[in-house]
Design a protein around this motif. Structure first.
Motif, PDB file in Angstrom:
ATOM      1  N   GLN A 223       8.007   8.729   7.760  1.00 16.42           N
ATOM      2  CA  GLN A 223       8.416   8.426   9.127  1.00 16.42           C
ATOM      3  C   GLN A 223       7.978   7.023   9.544  1.00 16.42           C
ATOM      4  O   GLN A 223       8.707   6.307  10.225  1.00 16.42           O
ATOM      5  N   ALA A 224       6.769   6.651   9.128  1.00 14.16           N
ATOM      6  CA  ALA A 224       6.221   5.350   9.538  1.00 14.16           C
ATOM      7  C   ALA A 224       6.671   4.204   8.641  1.00 14.16           C
ATOM      8  O   ALA A 224       6.476   3.035   8.985  1.00 14.16           O
ATOM      9  N   GLY A 225       7.253   4.530   7.503  1.00 11.87           N
ATOM     10  CA  GLY A 225       7.693   3.496   6.585  1.00 11.87           C
ATOM     11  C   GLY A 225       6.549   2.746   5.943  1.00 11.87           C
ATOM     12  O   GLY A 225       6.590   1.514   5.805  1.00 11.87           O
ATOM     13  N   ILE A 226       5.514   3.475   5.526  1.00  9.36           N
ATOM     14  CA  ILE A 226       4.330   2.851   4.941  1.00  9.36           C
ATOM     15  C   ILE A 226       4.086   3.362   3.529  1.00  9.36           C
ATOM     16  O   ILE A 226       4.516   4.454   3.165  1.00  9.36           O
ATOM     17  N   ASP A 227       3.379   2.557   2.750  1.00  7.33           N
ATOM     18  CA  ASP A 227       3.005   2.914   1.381  1.00  7.33           C
ATOM     19  C   ASP A 227       1.499   3.131   1.359  1.00  7.33           C
ATOM     20  O   ASP A 227       0.727   2.185   1.570  1.00  7.33           O
ATOM     21  N   VAL A 228       1.074   4.379   1.135  1.00  8.79           N
ATOM     22  CA  VAL A 228      -0.353   4.700   1.155  1.00  8.79           C
ATOM     23  C   VAL A 228      -0.747   5.388  -0.144  1.00  8.79           C
ATOM     24  O   VAL A 228       0.109   5.832  -0.915  1.00  8.79           O
ATOM     25  N   LYS A 229      -2.036   5.498  -0.372  1.00  5.29           N
ATOM     26  CA  LYS A 229      -2.559   6.175  -1.557  1.00  5.29           C
ATOM     27  C   LYS A 229      -3.090   7.542  -1.147  1.00  5.29           C
ATOM     28  O   LYS A 229      -3.989   7.644  -0.316  1.00  5.29           O
ATOM     29  N   HIS A 230      -2.544   8.595  -1.719  1.00  8.70           N
ATOM     30  CA  HIS A 230      -2.963   9.958  -1.397  1.00  8.70           C
ATOM     31  C   HIS A 230      -4.128  10.363  -2.306  1.00  8.70           C
ATOM     32  O   HIS A 230      -4.039  10.244  -3.528  1.00  8.70           O
ATOM     33  N   VAL A 231      -5.201  10.852  -1.686  1.00  5.51           N
ATOM     34  CA  VAL A 231      -6.402  11.241  -2.432  1.00  5.51           C
ATOM     35  C   VAL A 231      -6.623  12.740  -2.253  1.00  5.51           C
ATOM     36  O   VAL A 231      -6.780  13.222  -1.124  1.00  5.51           O
TER      37      VAL A 231
END
Length: 327
Positions: free
Chosen positions: A179-187
């Protein structure tokens, strides 16, 4: 000789029928006397998390309706797979039951377990909790928009903790990122509790877990909730806005309910259902749940079964939309 074998066969058939009759009679008697001893209750998640908390509150209340001790056993591992398997494979006499969670519907479509909700006898639904994005109170971002901006400035570097790969909180974080259009690292962690501990210690940047699971740390001033994926603001934190209010129409969360092995005697399941129905209306339990910040949502065995089927279909669709099935 032929007559002898005929007589022998007749005796064998009669004995088998007699033995089966005695077995059925013994089973019926055991069901009628249920429960005559303590009940073991399996929790697929770590102590201190939301599932563990609501389960212990429910079990302590259920004891007065069942007249026996209910002992919670945490069987963690495999993102909930080990505990859920232990509930499914338990002896079907009603003396080992457990709390099943959202992951029962998210693990099968990912090929992480080879069983589904259909392999259980549902007892009841007890709880539904929305996801929230929470960060460390000392973080430079104070709002959801500021956090999103920070993520865009640091693509692939911001860490968001969840309770296991493919878990409800992993999916919630994926929905938020989409939804936010972001690239994050899932831990991934084995449950929400260790993820929250790591966030409070400054080892990860955020968590996507329920409000109840961060409540104590927020009240202690260690964490800050940026938004909740619910239709309404959390009662304990009325200043926390919903995602919809913040411009992101996302509603998502977990559910928790009681279940036992598929072949458990229906009369035993009915007794357990009756007891937990009383739990769901018990003032003591409602007070405990409110103190935990968890919403009590009750559905009986039949309705919980229908809920599980629909939730499974919805979960598969969400996994496809977030592309988690491709990972």
């Amino acid at each position: 000789m032929k007559k002898f074998f005929v007589v022998l066969l007749t005796l064998c058939v009669a004995f088998t029928a007699f033995a089966e009759g005695n077995k059925e009679a013994a089973s019926a008697k055991a069901a009628a006397n249920f429960p005559s001893k303590g009940i073991n209750v399996i929790c697929p998640w770590a102590a201190g998390g939301g599932t563990d908390a609501i389960l212990r509150a429910a079990c302590s209340t259920a004891e007065k309706y069942l007249g026996q001790t209910l002992t919670v056993e945490n069987r963690t591992g495999g993102g909930g797979a080990i505990g859920h398997a232990a509930i499914k494979d338990a002896k079907d006499d009603g003396y080992t039951i457990g709390m099943v969670t959202f992951e029962l519907n998210s693990l099968p479509p990912q090929g992480l377990i080879d069983f589904t909700y259909a392999d259980y006898s549902p007892i009841c639904l007890l709880n539904i909790d929305a996801a929230a994005i929470t960060v460390n109170a000392n973080a430079p971002y104070k709002t959801l928009d500021e956090f999103i901006a920070y993520c865009k400035q640091n693509p692939g570097k911001v860490t968001i903790g969840n309770s296991a790969p493919g878990s409800v909180w992993h999916i919630a974080a994926g929905l938020f990122a989409n939804q936010a259009g972001i690239d994050v690292k899932h831990v991934a962690f084995e449950g929400a509790a260790p993820a929250v501990t790591q966030l409070a210690g400054g080892h990860i940047d955020a968590v996507a877990v329920s409000v109840a699971e961060v409540k104590s740390q927020v009240l202690a001033g260690n964490l800050r909730i940026l938004g909740v994926m619910d239709s309404k603001r959390p009662a304990d934190f009325p200043d926390v806005k919903t995602f919809a209010e913040l411009g992101y129409p996302v509603e998502y969360g977990t559910w928790r309910g009681m279940a036992c092995p598929k072949t458990t005697d229906p009369s035993v399941v009915a007794k357990l259902e009756e007891a937990f129905a009383k739990v769901a209306e018990d003032p003591e339990f409602l007070a405990l749940a409110a103190n935990l910040g968890q919403a009590v949502v009750y559905k009986n065995s039949k309705d919980f079964g229908s809920f599980l089927a629909q939730n499974y279909a919805d979960t598969v669709k969400t996994l496809e939309e977030t592309h988690l099935l491709e990972n």
